[in-house]
Write a protein that holds these residues in place. Sequence first.
Motif, mmCIF file in Angstrom:
data_model
loop_
_atom_site.group_PDB
_atom_site.id
_atom_site.type_symbol
_atom_site.label_atom_id
_atom_site.label_comp_id
_atom_site.label_asym_id
_atom_site.label_seq_id
_atom_site.Cartn_x
_atom_site.Cartn_y
_atom_site.Cartn_z
ATOM 1 N N ASP A 127 44.710 33.182 38.873
ATOM 2 C CA ASP A 127 45.816 33.809 39.582
ATOM 3 C C ASP A 127 45.330 34.377 40.926
ATOM 4 N N LEU A 128 45.770 33.782 42.011
ATOM 5 C CA LEU A 128 45.310 34.227 43.325
ATOM 6 C C LEU A 128 45.773 35.634 43.658
ATOM 7 N N PHE A 129 46.972 35.980 43.204
ATOM 8 C CA PHE A 129 47.541 37.264 43.620
ATOM 9 C C PHE A 129 46.860 38.456 42.957
ATOM 10 N N ALA A 130 46.022 38.180 41.967
ATOM 11 C CA ALA A 130 45.275 39.277 41.337
ATOM 12 C C ALA A 130 43.980 39.552 42.093
ATOM 13 N N LEU A 131 43.707 38.767 43.132
ATOM 14 C CA LEU A 131 42.404 38.852 43.810
ATOM 15 C C LEU A 131 42.503 39.394 45.232
ATOM 16 N N GLU A 132 41.422 40.036 45.667
ATOM 17 C CA GLU A 132 41.283 40.458 47.063
ATOM 18 C C GLU A 132 41.038 39.208 47.924
ATOM 19 N N PRO A 133 41.293 39.326 49.219
ATOM 20 C CA PRO A 133 41.077 38.155 50.093
ATOM 21 C C PRO A 133 39.676 37.559 49.964
ATOM 22 N N GLU A 134 38.640 38.439 49.907
ATOM 23 C CA GLU A 134 37.277 37.907 49.842
ATOM 24 C C GLU A 134 37.015 37.199 48.511
ATOM 25 N N GLU A 135 37.690 37.665 47.448
ATOM 26 C CA GLU A 135 37.505 37.020 46.145
ATOM 27 C C GLU A 135 38.155 35.630 46.139
ATOM 28 N N ARG A 136 39.272 35.530 46.832
ATOM 29 C CA ARG A 136 39.928 34.214 46.933
ATOM 30 C C ARG A 136 39.032 33.242 47.701
ATOM 31 N N ALA A 137 38.417 33.757 48.759
ATOM 32 C CA ALA A 137 37.523 32.906 49.552
ATOM 33 C C ALA A 137 36.347 32.442 48.704
ATOM 34 N N ARG A 138 35.811 33.364 47.893
ATOM 35 C CA ARG A 138 34.649 33.013 47.063
ATOM 36 C C ARG A 138 35.023 31.998 45.983
ATOM 37 N N LEU A 139 36.296 32.014 45.625
ATOM 38 C CA LEU A 139 36.800 31.066 44.632
ATOM 39 C C LEU A 139 36.922 29.665 45.243
ATOM 40 N N GLY A 140 36.967 29.595 46.579
ATOM 41 C CA GLY A 140 37.039 28.286 47.220
ATOM 42 C C GLY A 140 38.261 28.078 48.093
ATOM 43 N N LEU A 141 38.929 29.174 48.451
ATOM 44 C CA LEU A 141 40.091 29.055 49.331
ATOM 45 C C LEU A 141 39.654 29.328 50.772
ATOM 46 N N PHE A 142 40.150 28.523 51.681
ATOM 47 C CA PHE A 142 39.789 28.732 53.085
ATOM 48 C C PHE A 142 41.035 28.605 53.947
#
Lengths: 449, 250
Positions: free
Chosen positions: B66-81
């Motif tokens: 779930d992306l909305f449960a994450l901070e921006p940096e956590e989303r980036a670390r997950l592989g979102l750019f």
Amino acid sequence: MSAATNRPQAAAAEAFAGWLQGLADGSTAGEEQGWLSAERQQAAERVRAQSVPTGKSEEWRYTGLRSLIDQGFVQVDEPLTALTPEDIEEVLVPGLDACRVVLVNGRYSETLSDLGALPRGVRIGSLRAMLASDPEALQGVLTRIAGAGNHVFAALNTAAMQDGLVVLLERAALMERPIEVIHLSVGMDAPRVAQPRHLISLGEGAQAQVIERYVSLGDALYCTNSVLEIALGRDALLTHARVQQESLNAFHITGLYLSQDANSRYAGVNIGLGATWARTDLVTRFSGEHAECDLQGLYLAGDKQLIDYHMDVRHGLPHCRSRERFKGILHGKGRAVFDGLVYVARDAQQTDADMSNRNLILSPNAEVDTKPQLEIYADDVKCSHGTTVGQIEPEALFYLRSRGISAALARRMLCLGFAGEIIDVLGPEALRDYVTEQVGERLERVPLE
Amino acid sequence: MLSVKGLKANVGDEEILRGLDLEVKPGEVHAIMGPNGSGKSTFAHVLSGREGYEVTAGSATLEGTDLFALEPEERARLGLFLAFQYPVELPGVNNMYFLKAALNAIRKSRGEEELDAVSFMRLMKERLKVLHLDDSLLKRPVNFGFSGGEKKRNEIFQMAMLEPKLAILDETDSGLDIDALRIVADGVNALRGPERSMIVVTHYQRLLDYIEPDHVHVLAKGRIIRSGGKELALELEEKGYGWIVDGEAA
């Protein structure tokens, strides 16, 4: 009613006067020199005539003296000689190759200083020793530039100076190796004040680089009331860094009085990280045309810290150039004061002066009082000033975070980016790296707000 | 890879996204087109976690997280750019230092070792070569004083270094002349791969001449109102958005 409200004020004034008096009467250097004794007596008279500066005095409006007076600092006459070179290793800058002078609690230390071989025409030594061995070298120079000083602490220093550093460069002398001056303070049984007096004099065409560092061993409680006089002859060049990283119990007062002859250049960078209460006055006078004075600074103030920079640059002659560029980062309950005055007299045509003060506030409880002032009486000049007080841009923070960087590191990177403009001016590289690291470490300890 | 269901989001009191659905499979390139104000950039920002948007309904997951449960940096670390439409200038922050911090933050979160200076330089040189870029931008502060084209190239270079699973290109073509556009598009194409998905947000069909999408979606009034293959983009170029948007309204 009025009597009741006046009583604390009167008591404060009395305490202040008594305190100053005690300090002004302390033991001194060069007592046997008649010319100096006269100066000092006059200074002591001025100290006696002073009333306590209050919040009404513009000079001390944002910087209260109460906390300083309340410490009951006393002057200690005996130098501290117990330290060995091993004791000061922790305060050294890694990889910095320099001619090193160490002063401990305001007294020149022969044991800890390591001058190496000095080039021809360069003299470096203790003020106290030189007043005893070669007073002629100092007569007409020492106290000439600071004059009466611009406030009571400068007069106090003149009255009570004990020792300090003297750097004399003869005409065309070139000191290539940086001169590192470590002002080391060590805590004593009683809160003590040191009143060192320093002199840097560069003859015509001489060049030098001086790095002053104010450091403490441990969290010592003390006060330093120093005056530094700098005389630059025609065409002389002085690069000067002042890095203050003292204990958060320390009180610090510096008056830096600069006199510049024609075509001389002074490039100064002030880094203010330490002391709980610090006041620095930078005072510049030009005695010849086409001289350049560059005053830059970076300060970081957090909880229990007040950092105050006052600048007074007077253009009395045409064709001189001055720059004041200071940046500050305030966090926690930190407070800073920037008060810069550039005065351009009627005859000082073609003056080129620019002053800026930019602040980054990281906490809602931090405060900066900034007051750049231009007073211009000439009609053909290029003068400007600007001040900003801002916060970290949310867009910038988001940009970094969107690349995987934590909020804390992102903020630190942005702060260092902001500070970098000033730090990058520092030389040599070892000092620049060291200050970058110190500032980074400091920011690392700042909680996110 | 990415699964967005019934996404609604507000800016202030105004509802911008009104029930958006999108499925992106590994290796696919999706183009999202639409008129100004349709919610294209909002969609990109909401996915990446920018402040100022309120998600009121729906979900977005990246590989099931779930992306909305994450901070921006956590989303980036997950592989979102997110390649920004307006990359932010960071005076005083060196581009190389920035990239190294970002890459190591991401590597660390994946349990990989942080790269030392030498390995980092090596990787950087290799990626520059792939993108046919020179290293002139690296020694400067991030985006500071960069031209529009340089900023966009810097975004693509960051993407090449950080190797995201899902890259969102937010109007990467805006403000670029044809040469700059080609350089950026070539970079994007060089980074296409079976494991990397991309969402290309654009107003114009032009970019899609260079980056060929697998799917094209038309976003209007906060919803995807039509999806198709790359021929849909050509149709849009020819007829404009009016016929679909108006058709939808009628």
